[in-house]
Design an enzyme around this catalytic site. Sequence first.
Site, short mmCIF file in Angstrom:
data_model
loop_
_atom_site.label_atom_id
_atom_site.label_comp_id
_atom_site.label_asym_id
_atom_site.label_seq_id
_atom_site.Cartn_x
_atom_site.Cartn_y
_atom_site.Cartn_z
CD GLU A 256 2.63 15.18 29.19
OE1 GLU A 256 2.21 15.71 30.24
OE2 GLU A 256 2.06 14.23 28.63
CB CYS A 290 6.19 16.41 36.61
SG CYS A 290 5.84 14.75 36.00
P1 NAD Z 1 13.47 22.95 31.43
O1 NAD Z 1 12.25 23.56 30.88
O2 NAD Z 1 14.52 23.83 31.97
O3 NAD Z 1 14.21 22.08 30.29
C1 NAD Z 1 13.57 21.03 29.63
C2 NAD Z 1 14.23 20.81 28.28
O4 NAD Z 1 14.00 21.95 27.47
C3 NAD Z 1 15.74 20.64 28.35
O5 NAD Z 1 16.13 19.67 27.43
C4 NAD Z 1 16.26 22.02 27.95
O6 NAD Z 1 17.55 22.00 27.39
C5 NAD Z 1 15.23 22.42 26.92
N1 NAD Z 1 15.11 23.86 26.70
C6 NAD Z 1 15.43 24.88 27.54
N2 NAD Z 1 15.14 26.07 26.96
C7 NAD Z 1 14.62 25.80 25.75
C8 NAD Z 1 14.10 26.60 24.69
N3 NAD Z 1 14.05 27.93 24.77
N4 NAD Z 1 13.62 25.98 23.60
C9 NAD Z 1 13.62 24.64 23.51
N5 NAD Z 1 14.10 23.81 24.47
C10 NAD Z 1 14.59 24.39 25.58
O7 NAD Z 1 13.02 21.86 32.48
P2 NAD Z 1 13.93 20.92 33.39
O8 NAD Z 1 14.53 21.72 34.48
O9 NAD Z 1 14.84 20.11 32.53
O10 NAD Z 1 12.83 19.93 33.99
C11 NAD Z 1 12.09 20.19 35.13
C12 NAD Z 1 10.70 20.63 34.76
O11 NAD Z 1 10.08 19.67 33.93
C13 NAD Z 1 9.80 20.77 35.98
O12 NAD Z 1 9.01 21.91 35.85
C14 NAD Z 1 8.94 19.52 35.90
O13 NAD Z 1 7.70 19.61 36.56
C15 NAD Z 1 8.78 19.36 34.44
N6 NAD Z 1 8.42 17.98 34.12
C16 NAD Z 1 7.17 17.74 33.67
C17 NAD Z 1 6.79 16.43 33.40
C18 NAD Z 1 5.42 16.11 32.91
O14 NAD Z 1 5.22 14.99 32.44
N7 NAD Z 1 4.44 16.99 32.99
C19 NAD Z 1 7.69 15.40 33.60
C20 NAD Z 1 8.96 15.70 34.06
C21 NAD Z 1 9.33 17.00 34.31
#
Ligand code: NAD
Length: 537
Positions: A256, A290
Amino acid sequence: MEDIARSHSGDYDLPMQELQVGTKKLVSMNPATGEVLREIDCAGESEIDAAVSRARMAQRAWADFGLRRRISIVREFQRKLYERKAEIAEAITREAGKPVAESLVTEVLVVLDAARFLIDNAWGLLRDEPVPHGNLVTKLKSGWLVREPHGVIGIISPWNYPFSIPATETLAALVAGNAVVLKPSELTPLVAMELANLLHAAGVPQDVFQVVTGEGPAGAALVRSPIDKLVFTGSVTTGKRIAAAAAERLLPVVLELGGKDPMLVLGDADVDVASSAAVWGAFVNAGQACLSVERCYVHRSLYEKFGKTCAEKTKKLRVGNGMDPHTDVGPMIQERQVRIVEAHVEDAKTRGARVLTGGRRLLELGANFYAPTVLADVTQDMRIMREETFGPVLPVMACADDDEAVRLANDSEYGLAASIWTRDKERGRRLAGKIHAGTVMVNDVVSCFGISEAPHGGVKASGVGQTHGRFGLDEMVRVKYLDMDRVPGMKKVWWHGYGESFRRQMEGFLDMQFARGMGARMRGALRAAGVLRRKQL
Ligand code: NAD
């Protein structure tokens, strides 16, 4: 199983400490005030592997516990969450910054309703389902779809909806009989612990739902660990990394990811209603959703009036600490996020965009506050129209007609959701079919996430797979096809022992089912009749 549930219920602090031995610390902060809420140790790779092993051991008993009893635990969770709704909403606001009213509606209510959906529907959606056979050759066999849990599901979640995202995914995973290991965002670990406390108090055994805390490397370690499926919510960049790592071991994933949701305001739209929707859709959670309205295409005839009305409404928004019940827009989660917004707005300004309101930080309120901003005269090539801004900015652009609005909406690498604003429902429905997105709302924005029956997921760079509703539940199970012969003592007609007469009889069988005309089918049936008397090897 009840014994397991009882012996493991209790405060979540204990297993957290066991998990986090002498590694780096996370600092959970209130984004409105900068106050340190708590320091938490990060889990190392071995602790994460150990958590997954414990989850695997516990999952078998959880699956044997039975669907009805798991549903009753979801009901208990719902009751406990309802009792603690105000307290949980405040905990979310303290760590994520959003106005407490939003914590209640977009987080707590969403989860209460997701539980309601599972209580009402999980039995019907997860129980074994007969598969009637249409092919006459296989009529003597009965078929069943059996939905089995994957085993251990890893969930990696972001900070922007720190409760509703992991909770809705977790409830679906648990009710289907999986164990869950959750790696929440490093910015909102305390909310994840509240979720753990609620689940454990409701009777979910400690090892069936565990939280492992840490930054990106902890998430990467969870992806490498022997989980059976991963549900990831976060940015496209991280999603791509995870997809690559998952491909190495064919780990099934739901991704997602980000969005750049367009809002299409058609020439017949109600400007007052659509402008209020744009302002709410762009600034709810300070634009850090999002499904936020990230770009707005307005029919030329309404463009000036629409922009002006949005700006007037935006100026009335009260920005401040989310704990204040009068606050409409809270802080952004962290300064890094504010800098992205600044960069996008600066890029737009230098390329000719007009700032109708906002366009600056509100340092007088704190480091993480940015004024809700409306931009006009933006163009499709600006960063504000192409990259996910994830902040309180509403860029408005004029378009000539419906076709151009659709073309601009589809001109994006993202495809999470979109909205169409029109007084003509048929026109809205027709255009919705032309938009490349996981969800299209006609005359609403963002709220689809709160509809528990609605699948949530994107196309293009916005992701793969779905959460929520029956399709979200399907992601939590493996479908096994169970084939049962009704006449176990009888050899199958298609086994060895072929010959000329067998070939003719089989042709008769095919005619009986597929030939045109009643006569041909009857003749086929007569030829086929010999098949049943056939002697096989
Ligand atoms: P992010 O990708 O930076 O982090 C998300 C999660 O992934 C965190 O828990 C982080 O610690 C973890 N993570 C980071 N690097 C990783 C790796 N290499 N391997 C595994 N896990 C890792 O995102 P964010 O800043 O926390 O969230 C914002 C983003 O999420 C925005 O792009 C937003 O649109 C998206 N989002 C999407 C939805 C959806 O339902 N489509 C919902 C909410 C947020």
